[in-house]
Each structure stands twice: as C-alpha cells, then as structure tokens.
Design a protein around this motif. Sequence first.
Motif, short mmCIF file in Angstrom:
data_model
loop_
_atom_site.label_atom_id
_atom_site.label_comp_id
_atom_site.label_asym_id
_atom_site.label_seq_id
_atom_site.Cartn_x
_atom_site.Cartn_y
_atom_site.Cartn_z
N UNK B 420 0.83 -1.21 0.00
CA UNK B 420 0.00 0.00 0.00
C UNK B 420 0.86 1.26 0.00
N UNK B 421 1.70 1.43 -1.00
CA UNK B 421 2.57 2.61 -1.03
C UNK B 421 1.76 3.90 -1.17
N UNK B 422 2.27 4.97 -0.58
CA UNK B 422 1.64 6.29 -0.74
C UNK B 422 2.24 7.04 -1.92
N UNK B 423 3.39 6.59 -2.39
CA UNK B 423 3.95 7.13 -3.63
C UNK B 423 4.96 6.15 -4.19
N UNK B 424 5.34 6.39 -5.44
CA UNK B 424 6.35 5.55 -6.06
C UNK B 424 7.01 6.34 -7.17
N UNK B 425 8.31 6.17 -7.32
CA UNK B 425 9.02 6.81 -8.43
C UNK B 425 9.17 5.77 -9.55
N UNK B 426 8.57 6.08 -10.72
CA UNK B 426 8.66 5.17 -11.86
C UNK B 426 9.82 5.58 -12.74
N UNK B 427 10.66 4.65 -13.13
CA UNK B 427 11.81 4.97 -14.00
C UNK B 427 11.39 4.90 -15.47
N UNK B 428 10.63 5.89 -15.94
CA UNK B 428 10.16 5.87 -17.33
C UNK B 428 11.28 6.30 -18.27
N UNK B 429 11.24 5.82 -19.51
CA UNK B 429 12.22 6.31 -20.49
C UNK B 429 12.13 7.84 -20.62
N UNK B 430 13.30 8.47 -20.75
CA UNK B 430 13.35 9.93 -20.75
C UNK B 430 13.14 10.52 -22.15
N UNK B 431 13.10 9.69 -23.18
CA UNK B 431 13.06 10.22 -24.55
C UNK B 431 11.66 10.22 -25.16
N UNK B 432 10.65 10.00 -24.36
CA UNK B 432 9.27 10.05 -24.86
C UNK B 432 8.36 10.29 -23.66
N UNK B 433 7.10 10.55 -23.94
CA UNK B 433 6.19 10.91 -22.86
C UNK B 433 5.08 9.86 -22.73
N UNK B 434 4.53 9.79 -21.53
CA UNK B 434 3.56 8.74 -21.21
C UNK B 434 2.36 9.31 -20.46
N UNK B 435 1.21 8.69 -20.67
CA UNK B 435 0.07 8.94 -19.79
C UNK B 435 0.09 7.88 -18.69
N UNK B 436 -0.43 8.25 -17.54
CA UNK B 436 -0.43 7.34 -16.38
C UNK B 436 -1.85 7.27 -15.82
N UNK B 437 -2.32 6.05 -15.62
CA UNK B 437 -3.62 5.85 -14.98
C UNK B 437 -3.45 5.00 -13.73
#
Lengths: 490, 490
Positions: B420-437
């Motif tokens: 039950x984390x209250x936050x998390x850092x996602x290591x997304x690729x830095x060369x494109x953008x993402x939507x998050x749900x």
Amino acid sequence: MIQRYGIYEIVLSRTIDAASNPFVDVTLSAAFTQRNRVVHVDGFYDGDGIYRIRLMPDQTGEWTYATHSNLPDLDDQHGSFIVGPAAPGQHGPVRVANGTNFAYDDGAPYSPIGTTCYVWNHQGDGLEERTLATLATAPFNKIRMCVFPKHYDYNHNEPGFFAFEQTASGFDWTRFNPAYFRRLEKRIAQLGALGIEADLILFHPYDRWGFSHMDRATDECYLRYIVARLSAFANVWWSFANEYDLMPAKSMQDWDDYFRLVQTSDPAQHLRSIHNCRGFYDHAKPWVTHCSIQSSDLHRAAEWVGQYGKPVVFDECCYEGNINHGWGNITAQTMVHRFWDGFTRGAYVGHGETFMHPDEILWWAKGGDLHGQSPTRIAFLRRVIEDAPAGHIVPIDIHWDVACAGIPGEYYLFYFGNRQPSFRVLPLPADRRFTIEVIDTWEMTLTELPGTHSGDTRVELPARSNIALRVRRSGERGRRGEGEKRWEGA
Amino acid sequence: MIQRYGIYEIVLSRTIDAASNPFVDVTLSAAFTQRNRVVHVDGFYDGDGIYRIRLMPDQTGEWTYATHSNLPDLDDQHGSFIVGPAAPGQHGPVRVANGTNFAYDDGAPYSPIGTTCYVWNHQGDGLEERTLATLATAPFNKIRMCVFPKHYDYNHNEPGFFAFEQTASGFDWTRFNPAYFRRLEKRIAQLGALGIEADLILFHPYDRWGFSHMDRATDECYLRYIVARLSAFANVWWSFANEYDLMPAKSMQDWDDYFRLVQTSDPAQHLRSIHNCRGFYDHAKPWVTHCSIQSSDLHRAAEWVGQYGKPVVFDECCYEGNINHGWGNITAQTMVHRFWDGFTRGAYVGHGETFMHPDEILWWAKGGDLHGQSPTRIAFLRRVIEDAPAGHIVPIDIHWDVACAGIPGEYYLFYFGNRQPSFRVLPLPADRRFTIEVIDTWEMTLTELPGTHSGDTRVELPARSNIALRVRRSGERGRRGEGEKRWEGA
C-alpha cells in the motif's frame, strides 16, 4: 543485597597517565567464584580514571572475586558479596529451551513478540522517552536496535552521541566515548524495566560515518568493550548484524570470528544471531543460538525449524506502513496474517511500522508513536500464546493447507490464513477429549464450541479468512480408544 | 461454401461386417491438397456404417482430396471444394505468438482468461445449458474440461454417456461410443460460438471406471480417435492431463510418446500442454507449446517465462470458494490478486469456483451458476488486457517489489499487490512521454493523472492495496533526451 540477575559492579579508580590509552593499554578482568564455579568477566574503562567490572549473578548465595590486570594498582583486588532472590518480574536472560523455543533463565516462559526501532536510541531524550512511553503499552517484549546510528531514507538526522571519541580530524578509533555507552545502558535498563529484551545490532550497513567498515582490530576491540559493558544486563541479545550480506567490508571469516569472540567473552552467554538481506548466514553454525530471519516466506517456518533445530525468529517480514519501499508498505492485515502464520508454524515473528510522517518519525527507525492497526491484534495473539500450556511447542504437520503448531496430544493452534473454509475435519487423537475455540484473528474474538471432542471432528467454520482454531486437551479422558496408549502426564 | 476455420467433412457410408470391428480394423485417411501443400488427416468410424474425415481448412481457395484405406470401398475417393472467408468472429486456432504470448491463427490478439469446469459436459442437458448461459455473460475465453468423467468429493453422480461402448461385463475397450463423442462435439461447438477455447483434458486421475489406467494400446487408440474427431474444431486445445503426476499407471515415457503421437496426428497443430499437481512435467520438451501450471506462486511467473521461453498459464492457482480443501477456499480478493499478479509478470491466469452448494453443484466441477465476486473483477482486467497495444508483452524487471509487464518503451502495467505505497518513483524512459492511470483492481476504477510524464516520475498513490498503474506512450514525443536514441515506429 545484590539481587539475582541484577548487576554487581566492582569499581576501581586510578589516576591516568596522560601518555597512555587505558581503553587499549590496560587489561582487566575478574574471576567470580561460587564454591567450585568460576566465572571470568572482563572489565572496561569508563573514563575519568574509573574502571568497572560487572557481573550478572545468576545464582543466589555468596560469591567472591579476585581481579587480574596488567596495571598493578588494579590487580589482585578481592571481595565477596551475597546474592539474594531476583527482583519481582526479573527472570534472567532469555535462553533457548526445548531446542526450538525460548524461556527465561529461571524457567519462566518467554516467546518473543518483537518490534524494530533501529535507532530510537539516537533521537534525543524527548523522542526516546516518548518511545518508551509507547512501548509501555505496546505488546512487544523484544526490540531490535542498533549500537551505531543509521544513514538511510527518512534517517538523515545526526545523532547526539557517538560510540567513539571525536577529534578535530574525525573519530579516534582507539578510544570509546563512555558518555555514549552510559546513555545506551540507561535505555537498555529502561527496556528491561518494561520487560523488553534489547536485541542489540552490533553492525549494520547504513552508514555515513565509517562504523560499517572499521578495521578488524577496531571491530574486535569494540566487541570486547561492548561485551564487557553490557553482558551484565539480563535483557541483552547480541545480533551481529542487520543485513550482514550487504556489508562487503566484512568476510564470512570475520563474522565467524566475531561470533566466537563474543561467545568466548560473554560470561552471561546471551543469545547470538545474525540477520540477512538476501541469503542466510549458516544458522547451523554452533555459535548461532537462533535463526534471525528476514523473509516474507512465513510458510517456510516449519521447514527452517526442522532444518536448523533452533528457534526461528522472523525478525523482518516487511513493515506495516505506506512508504514507497516494498519492505515498508504492507497492510495491517498482512502483518497480522504473517504473525499468525509464523507462530502457527512453530516460529516467532517481529513487527515494524513505516507510515509516512511529516517530521520523518517512522517507528521502524526512530520510534515515537504507533499509528498502525496491527499492534492491537498482535497483543491479542500474545495473550493466546501466553495462554499455551508449558511444553515444547513444535510445528505439527496436519495437512499442506493448514498451519498448525502445538504440543502433540495436548494443545494445537490451527490457522487457515487467507483461506475461508466453511468446515474442516480435524484429526484429533481418539484417546482423549479436547475443547475447541474458533478465533477470528482480525476481529479478536474467541468462541468456544459446545462440548468436548475426540478423534476425527468436523468443525463448522465461518467461511471468512484469517480464522484460527485453538484445541486444548480437556480435563476428562476420552472414552474412545480404550486399547490405545494413554497419555501419561500431569 | 466452406468457411475458413470451419469444418469440411467427407462422409462415407459402408455396410459393416458383423464379425469385424471398424474402430480398429479399418484404416482411413485423406490427403487434402492446395497447390503444393498436402495436409494428412485421419478419418474415424462414427457408428451405423458411417465413416468421416474432417478438415479445418486454414486457407481460402480450392482444396482437393484423395482418401486412403485398407477397405477398398473407402479407398481412393476424390473430391474438391472451395473455401471462402471465415465467419465473422472466427479467427482460427490459438497459436503461440512472440514466443511467450498467444494469438489467433489469423493474427487477431488473444490472451487466455480461463476458468475450470472439469466435467460440466457430463451433467445432462439441463445443467449443461445453464452452464453455457452462464458462460455467455462471464469473462472467460478458455475452459478446462475433461473427456472422462470425474470421481471425487462433490462428484459422485454417474455420467449419462461414456466414451467407450458398455457391455454386460463392463466396457469394450476396443469400441468407442459415437453418441458420447457427438455430444462432446456439440458442446465444443457451442463453446466456440461463445468465443471460448476448449482446453480438453485427455487423462486425469479422479476415476472409478478405469479410464485412468487403460493399457497403452487403448490409450493410443483413444488418442488417435479423439484427434481424428476433434482436430477440425478450431477452439480445441490438447491438455494431456490434469495432475499427470498423480497417475502412477503412466510413465514419463508414456507421456512423451502420447505428446508425439498427437503432434504427429493433428493436422491443425492445436496447442499442447500438461498440468501438474506437485512437480512440473518438463515444459522445455519441444512438443509442449506452453506451460500449464498448477501453483499459487504467481510471483514466480516471470522466472518461468524466462526459463521456458514459452507462454506460462497458471491454469490452477486455487479456486474462489469455501469448501474444506485448501485448493478450493481462497477469497475473491486473493483470486483477483493472483490474476493481476500473474498477468503483470507476463503470464496468464485461470479462474475456478468452489462454493458449498446444497445439490453439490460446484462450478469447478459441474458448472451451473457463478456465485463469487471475482468474475466481475476478472472481466475488468480482461478489458485492460484487451486494451493493450499490439506487441510482445513481456515481464519487465523494474524492482523486486513491483510486478510489471508490458512492451518496453510503449506500454507498462505495474501492480503493487498487497502493498500500500503512498507514492512511487517510476523509472520511465526519458526520450518520450507517457500517460499514467491509477487502477484500483478491486473497485474497478481507472483514474488518469493530469498531463504526460517522462523520465523518473513520482506518482502519488492512494496507500491502499491492490493498486495497479497503466502507463502508455502518449502521441507527442518527449522534449528530454534530445541526444538519446529516438523510438522508431508508428
């Protein structure tokens, strides 16, 4: 009069030669004698010209002593004293009992219900006293805590006291800081007064000061010093490391040697263990008294009890909380489930708590207040455990899908975990009768079924998860199984 | 006109000599030809003097055939036919795709969302039609079912039809019962019309009739017969056993040989697997198309995907229910958790249900109605899975404490399980953008975070358990990582 399991202290005061270092240059010990028994105890330098030798007498009666030192002034001092009964509630150090259980030295029952507050003792008086107040009403009778301060997420504050003397250029690794140790002793004594064992972590990897990679001679000097200072405290356990396998500066040979050094030095023979991150240290080694395990595989408890033939303590099975790290964000339900799962497989389980806090006061590291929902349920479990009859509690292999621990023929604690059976047939012994109670481990209810039961017994269950059963031998003998072997005992 | 992936049937009628046994005395096959391609198909005797040879044509256009038989009357028959486009919604047999995924023969996406109703097809028309009605609105697109009836707890009723001919003294193991197989074919066709794959279990241990220990010659005769009858049904999968390791009458050599017999005989090359109780059959053997696994260790999914390099299907991970057996009394929460845990580690998971029922109609064995709370959530997960972009879905190793599967750089499904984390850092690729749900897998909500995201991204989470994240590449390119390699694709 000195009390059994209290501390008898020989205090010797000598002027110090400014050119010498009494921490390393002076050897000091005492031989304490009771009739033919001799106990060898090392002394230590406590600063300001004061030397101390401390004994925790574990037997009543008259003791005598004679000191030995390379300083003539400290050598060949003699004395005697009388040890009377222990203070009320003082049962001495915890020992391994029945192979895979624990008990106090005087035989009183003890089952560890631990928590972790790694550096609560490095937070200053205000917070530390708050932690002690919390512990006074919490269900825990063991606490994991570090000698050295911690550097990690949510742990960036500087401690007030260090174990080594600070100089302009850093630490003097040949001189201890008695003020630090007096403070530590005070906290250990306060824990003792609360009935809490101090599971003292001697080394750990989370470090910015250098304590995780001192040289071998410094490590050994430190170990001798801390054993000399603390072995007379009845409630000390030696945990050689938190996550020993994350400390590349130390070899397996180092760990083996450090275990043996403490085993040889400690007159009280406190419990000795070592805690892993990934792979276990070999808990089969003879100087390890019990398995201190980091793992979420509670279902393997019985396997490890069998494999090592020693008590198994899941000192870290993740913490109730909500931080980002996976080891620190399990639910209260999961924590309580792991406690029951471990205890009903013949092992012991430890708690910890990691809720986000505006001032970064997380129980797991700094103590303070408890915020979670698991401690109340752990207190309930503790009452169940402490109600168990005397005897060797072992894992009992009933069937693959139900955990069970108890005393065969006398006492069984079953646990169905996240399963939700609507009934179950228990294979009870046919030659005696039992009472059966249905326990809701989360709601903390305990419901006795009518009558007494014997042989294969179908028990209706509430078809909810987290249900346990307590089955206890009832006073009357069963009528079945006339020809079978009767249980012989009280 | 015959439809692609439909059934073309050659029917031959001949008077039977009463002294002969056409099931074993007559050999019959056809060579179906399309230009240079030849497909060899075995025929079978269907009783009453009728022989049939069935082809599932997997390509449109003209096909011709010629028959071969040791009966002159059946030999050297010729014909031709035209195959047109497939019926709407008919995509052909399921194949392995991308190594560790599945797809239909025509390339349409397919991810198995299975259930288990072992002997629903042995319950009589009333209950069987009720099961079909339930399946019509359930989220499942694969069903595990047995050719032979089942003898076990909650399964004591006698089936109406048997695969072998009954005589006064028992079964005639040399004669099949065509009525039984026609009935089975009808059910398989009805499943096909619902878009459900029939994962047909050829052998299983739960038996009071003798089907689990037929002799080797009978086993082989049965396998040839069932392949001849059923291989033309597009939605058939061959599951060689349920719990092969509980069948002591068969050796490992038998299983290996049976796999190869079917592999050699089956013109459609349907999927082939075998299901374990304790130890796995060696899924690395080349005739195994995918791993059919009984295990509750969903967290090992990625390990097995990597080890076998084949699709991993957890066909049995315990069933939602409340019966006495541990494999049949997990909660809906646990079932839904296992589905998400498996799918977000690159595997596939199957459902089953075992609630106590006054008439012993448990879905896992007999079908009927669904009573649990997991199917609705499984339907929600199915929509998420079917929304994934085309590509090879693989386990993605982000960190030990979060499950992730997806298409690297394109699509990620994270799952935090019982944490039950209250936050998390996602290591997304830095060369494109993402939507998050943010997905609540139990409440079935899906909440898109504002904006698009790139590189290390801190995501605030609700500090509840059973939360997933869907991360999809957004249309626009990221501004960061100018010097990095750009993604090249549609």
